[in-house]
Write a protein that holds these residues in place. Structure first.
Motif, PDB file in Angstrom:
ATOM      1  N   CYS B  78      23.161  52.957  56.802  1.00  0.00           N
ATOM      2  CA  CYS B  78      23.041  54.409  56.707  1.00  0.00           C
ATOM      3  C   CYS B  78      24.433  55.030  56.669  1.00  0.00           C
ATOM      4  O   CYS B  78      25.291  54.723  57.497  1.00  0.00           O
ATOM      5  CB  CYS B  78      22.282  54.937  57.919  1.00  0.00           C
ATOM      6  N   THR B  79      24.627  55.916  55.701  1.00  0.00           N
ATOM      7  CA  THR B  79      25.920  56.574  55.569  1.00  0.00           C
ATOM      8  C   THR B  79      26.164  57.528  56.734  1.00  0.00           C
ATOM      9  O   THR B  79      27.300  57.731  57.153  1.00  0.00           O
ATOM     10  CB  THR B  79      25.968  57.334  54.236  1.00  0.00           C
ATOM     11  N   GLY B  80      25.094  58.109  57.258  1.00  0.00           N
ATOM     12  CA  GLY B  80      25.225  58.999  58.410  1.00  0.00           C
ATOM     13  C   GLY B  80      25.740  58.252  59.623  1.00  0.00           C
ATOM     14  O   GLY B  80      26.651  58.713  60.321  1.00  0.00           O
ATOM     15  N   CYS B  81      25.155  57.087  59.890  1.00  0.00           N
ATOM     16  CA  CYS B  81      25.645  56.262  61.010  1.00  0.00           C
ATOM     17  C   CYS B  81      27.092  55.863  60.760  1.00  0.00           C
ATOM     18  O   CYS B  81      27.919  55.877  61.678  1.00  0.00           O
ATOM     19  CB  CYS B  81      24.818  54.986  61.163  1.00  0.00           C
ATOM     20  N   PHE B  82      27.391  55.487  59.520  1.00  0.00           N
ATOM     21  CA  PHE B  82      28.764  55.089  59.180  1.00  0.00           C
ATOM     22  C   PHE B  82      29.732  56.201  59.556  1.00  0.00           C
ATOM     23  O   PHE B  82      30.758  55.971  60.192  1.00  0.00           O
ATOM     24  CB  PHE B  82      28.868  54.772  57.683  1.00  0.00           C
ATOM     25  N   GLU B  83      29.365  57.426  59.179  1.00  0.00           N
ATOM     26  CA  GLU B  83      30.257  58.548  59.447  1.00  0.00           C
ATOM     27  C   GLU B  83      30.407  58.809  60.954  1.00  0.00           C
ATOM     28  O   GLU B  83      31.520  58.888  61.464  1.00  0.00           O
ATOM     29  CB  GLU B  83      29.750  59.811  58.754  1.00  0.00           C
ATOM     30  N   SER B  84      29.271  58.920  61.656  1.00  0.00           N
ATOM     31  CA  SER B  84      29.355  59.248  63.093  1.00  0.00           C
ATOM     32  C   SER B  84      30.154  58.195  63.848  1.00  0.00           C
ATOM     33  O   SER B  84      31.005  58.522  64.680  1.00  0.00           O
ATOM     34  CB  SER B  84      27.961  59.310  63.726  1.00  0.00           C
ATOM     35  N   LEU B  85      29.849  56.928  63.584  1.00  0.00           N
ATOM     36  CA  LEU B  85      30.505  55.860  64.342  1.00  0.00           C
ATOM     37  C   LEU B  85      31.977  55.717  63.956  1.00  0.00           C
ATOM     38  O   LEU B  85      32.831  55.484  64.818  1.00  0.00           O
ATOM     39  CB  LEU B  85      29.766  54.527  64.126  1.00  0.00           C
ATOM     40  N   THR B  86      32.274  55.844  62.659  1.00  0.00           N
ATOM     41  CA  THR B  86      33.672  55.696  62.229  1.00  0.00           C
ATOM     42  C   THR B  86      34.533  56.821  62.779  1.00  0.00           C
ATOM     43  O   THR B  86      35.649  56.599  63.264  1.00  0.00           O
ATOM     44  CB  THR B  86      33.770  55.676  60.686  1.00  0.00           C
ATOM     45  N   ILE B  87      34.016  58.044  62.691  1.00  0.00           N
ATOM     46  CA  ILE B  87      34.789  59.184  63.204  1.00  0.00           C
ATOM     47  C   ILE B  87      35.067  58.989  64.697  1.00  0.00           C
ATOM     48  O   ILE B  87      36.208  59.108  65.151  1.00  0.00           O
ATOM     49  CB  ILE B  87      34.036  60.510  62.941  1.00  0.00           C
ATOM     50  N   ALA B  88      34.028  58.641  65.452  1.00  0.00           N
ATOM     51  CA  ALA B  88      34.220  58.454  66.898  1.00  0.00           C
ATOM     52  C   ALA B  88      35.211  57.319  67.156  1.00  0.00           C
ATOM     53  O   ALA B  88      36.122  57.449  67.979  1.00  0.00           O
ATOM     54  CB  ALA B  88      32.880  58.164  67.569  1.00  0.00           C
ATOM     55  N   ASN B  89      35.040  56.217  66.450  1.00  0.00           N
ATOM     56  CA  ASN B  89      35.912  55.059  66.659  1.00  0.00           C
ATOM     57  C   ASN B  89      37.374  55.426  66.424  1.00  0.00           C
ATOM     58  O   ASN B  89      38.248  55.117  67.231  1.00  0.00           O
ATOM     59  CB  ASN B  89      35.467  53.933  65.702  1.00  0.00           C
ATOM     60  N   ARG B  90      37.624  56.124  65.312  1.00  0.00           N
ATOM     61  CA  ARG B  90      39.022  56.434  64.970  1.00  0.00           C
ATOM     62  C   ARG B  90      39.586  57.530  65.864  1.00  0.00           C
ATOM     63  O   ARG B  90      40.751  57.466  66.263  1.00  0.00           O
ATOM     64  CB  ARG B  90      39.117  56.791  63.479  1.00  0.00           C
ATOM     65  N   ILE B  91      38.790  58.551  66.184  1.00  0.00           N
ATOM     66  CA  ILE B  91      39.281  59.622  67.068  1.00  0.00           C
ATOM     67  C   ILE B  91      39.600  59.037  68.440  1.00  0.00           C
ATOM     68  O   ILE B  91      40.653  59.304  69.021  1.00  0.00           O
ATOM     69  CB  ILE B  91      38.241  60.756  67.204  1.00  0.00           C
ATOM     70  N   LEU B  92      38.689  58.216  68.952  1.00  0.00           N
ATOM     71  CA  LEU B  92      38.887  57.703  70.314  1.00  0.00           C
ATOM     72  C   LEU B  92      40.015  56.675  70.382  1.00  0.00           C
ATOM     73  O   LEU B  92      40.692  56.554  71.400  1.00  0.00           O
ATOM     74  CB  LEU B  92      37.582  57.126  70.864  1.00  0.00           C
ATOM     75  N   LYS B  93      40.213  55.936  69.296  1.00  0.00           N
ATOM     76  CA  LYS B  93      41.358  55.015  69.281  1.00  0.00           C
ATOM     77  C   LYS B  93      42.664  55.808  69.310  1.00  0.00           C
ATOM     78  O   LYS B  93      43.652  55.384  69.905  1.00  0.00           O
ATOM     79  CB  LYS B  93      41.326  54.144  68.020  1.00  0.00           C
ATOM     80  N   GLY B  94      42.659  56.982  68.656  1.00  0.00           N
ATOM     81  CA  GLY B  94      43.899  57.746  68.482  1.00  0.00           C
ATOM     82  C   GLY B  94      44.219  58.722  69.608  1.00  0.00           C
ATOM     83  O   GLY B  94      45.377  59.032  69.844  1.00  0.00           O
TER      84      GLY B  94
END
Lengths: 167, 291
Positions: B78-94
């Motif tokens: 799902c592209t929606g899951c891709f977006e939510s998880l990727t955004i969170a992953n990258r924001i929280l890493k940074g």
């Protein structure tokens, strides 16, 4: 009670997750020209929402209909020359509106599905049967116990199911 | 064999098993091992982000923690899951402060976001792990002559600063993968414009007008089908045509077909092994054309 000054509202927005960049806006309208919703209906124009917010028009923005018409396509955010995170600003405004009791019915449904099932699209008996027929494995259930603890820690249940009352 | 934690999300397993079935068949054939995640919850997509961004980040982070514990990167369909998880992953890493805040919430359930894993959409896995050349070698039934209106959807590409999957204004990956299975990716008007799907439930008339525009543009360009990656785009355009018939008295009969289904067909999966009865708009014309 002291009267709110126009910039108080903008400061509150920039202090929220997602709202940080709103004051960079110089009203060029690139967001509106990139917006598929603005092309379709007069009910929504992202440039106008930002203008009203920066002018301190709290009620027009948070009690109105416009902020709920963003389709979250991020075209505006992608193209903004000032790097205003427009779609994220809309999320911040929605978060504030919901805390003020402006909760469109569909969002109450989303929240209830999340809190009860841990999923926005709950599994049905029909689909369980269909999955088995096609040889798909049974869907592993969401850990709703952990989910409820997380929602309690963020205050999600209180945000959603308390009516009027500002933060 | 490359292994991934399969993050199915809410909509695909409970509403669109045809997507899941096709994706599992195709990816397994291509040597990608999929490990179903235990206890995963909602990814926290736009409807939940609209209610509370902090809760959304915490839920996404919780799901990523499950993959970190399993020592696997996440694969999403799902592209929606891709977006939510990727955004969170990258924001929280940074952002350290935000990460600490979210980890404080997660400590209630004994989890800590460490930022050791990646979230990948299956298109990236096809491009990077399988590769265009090997994919081509595995195509036993090229979809010759099929004119596809590729619709990558919004949340595969934007916000590009965080998703970093393809050029947001001139993406190429999806078209390249369509051509790799032998079909033709045709140009059509406003190809990258939103389907309007997220307005369903709040402003159905606006959502439908936007969807109608997309279908009409693909139709006028002579497409045999519109190919999707996102279950919401699929629903909006597939079921949407029944609503358009009622509201606008227009019939397009445009098949909407997930790329995973086209991929499976090209890899030699028989149509009867796919759950094609889940399409409201019949795909018979597509099957006839590819023979």
């Amino acid at each position: 009670m002291t009267e709110e000054k126009p910039l108080d509202f903008a400061r509150e927005i920039t202090g929220r997750l997602g709202g940080e960049t709103i004051t960079r806006c110089y009203q060029c309208g690139t967001c509106a020209s990139a917006c598929p919703v603005t092309k379709t209906t007069e009910r929504y124009n992202p440039r106008q929402v930002i203008r009203l917010a920066l002018l301190g028009q709290r009620n027009d923005v948070l009690k109105g209909d416009a902020i709920w018409l963003c389709a979250s396509c991020y075209n505006c955010q992608e193209r903004c020359p000032q790097k205003v995170e427009v779609a994220d600003v809309i999320y911040a405004l929605r978060n504030m509106a919901i805390r003020g009791g402006n909760i469109p019915a569909i969002y109450t449904e989303f929240a209830a599905a999340l809190m009860n099932e841990g999923r926005l699209a709950p599994m049905s008996k029909f689909l369980e049967k269909k999955r088995a027929e096609y040889g798909l494995p049974p869907l592993k259930p969401a850990n709703t116990e952990a989910l409820k603890k997380i929602l309690a820690a963020t205050g999600f249940d209180k945000i959603m199911f308390r009516k009027e009352g500002a933060t | 064999m490359t292994g991934y934690a399969l993050f199915l999300g809410c909509t695909i397993p409970a509403r669109q098993p045809h997507y899941e079935l096709a994706a599992r068949k195709a990816l397994t054939k291509l040597g990608i091992e999929l490990v179903d995640m235990e206890g995963a919850t909602c990814c926290a997509p736009p409807p939940i982000q609209s209610i509370d961004l902090e809760t959304s980040l915490a839920l996404a982070a919780y799901n990523i923690c499950l993959a970190e514990e399993a020592d696997l990167n996440i694969l999403t369909l799902c592209t929606g899951c891709f977006e939510s998880l990727t955004i969170a992953n990258r924001i929280l890493k940074g952002k350290r402060e935000l990460r600490e805040k979210i980890n404080k919430i997660l400590s209630n359930v004994g989890k800590e976001f460490k930022g050791t894993k990646e979230v990948r959409h299956y298109l990236q896995v096809l491009m990077d792990d399988v590769g265009v050349n090997r994919l081509k070698q595995n195509v036993v039934k090229p979809l010759n002559g099929l004119k596809v209106a590729a619709f990558p959807g919004c949340h595969l590409l934007r916000p590009s600063e965080l998703l970093r999957l393809d050029d947001p204004e001139r993406p190429r990956i999806f078209d390249m993968l369509i051509e790799t299975v032998g079909a033709k990716s045709i140009p059509y008007k406003n190809k990258l414009r939103c389907c309007g799907g997220l307005l369903r439930g709040y402003a159905d008339d606006v959502a439908l007008a936007i969807a109608r525009d997309k279908i009409a543009n693909a139709y006028n360009a002579g497409a045999d089908c519109i190919s999707t990656l996102c279950p919401f785009c699929f629903l909006t355009l597939d079921l949407g045509q029944m609503l358009i018939k009622t509201a606008y008295k227009e019939e397009y009969n445009m098949p909407i077909i997930h790329y995973a289904e086209l991929l499976s067909l090209s890899l030699g999966v028989a149509p009867k092994e796919l759950a094609l009865d889940f399409h409201k708009m019949k795909v018979d014309k597509v099957l006839e054309k590819i023979g």
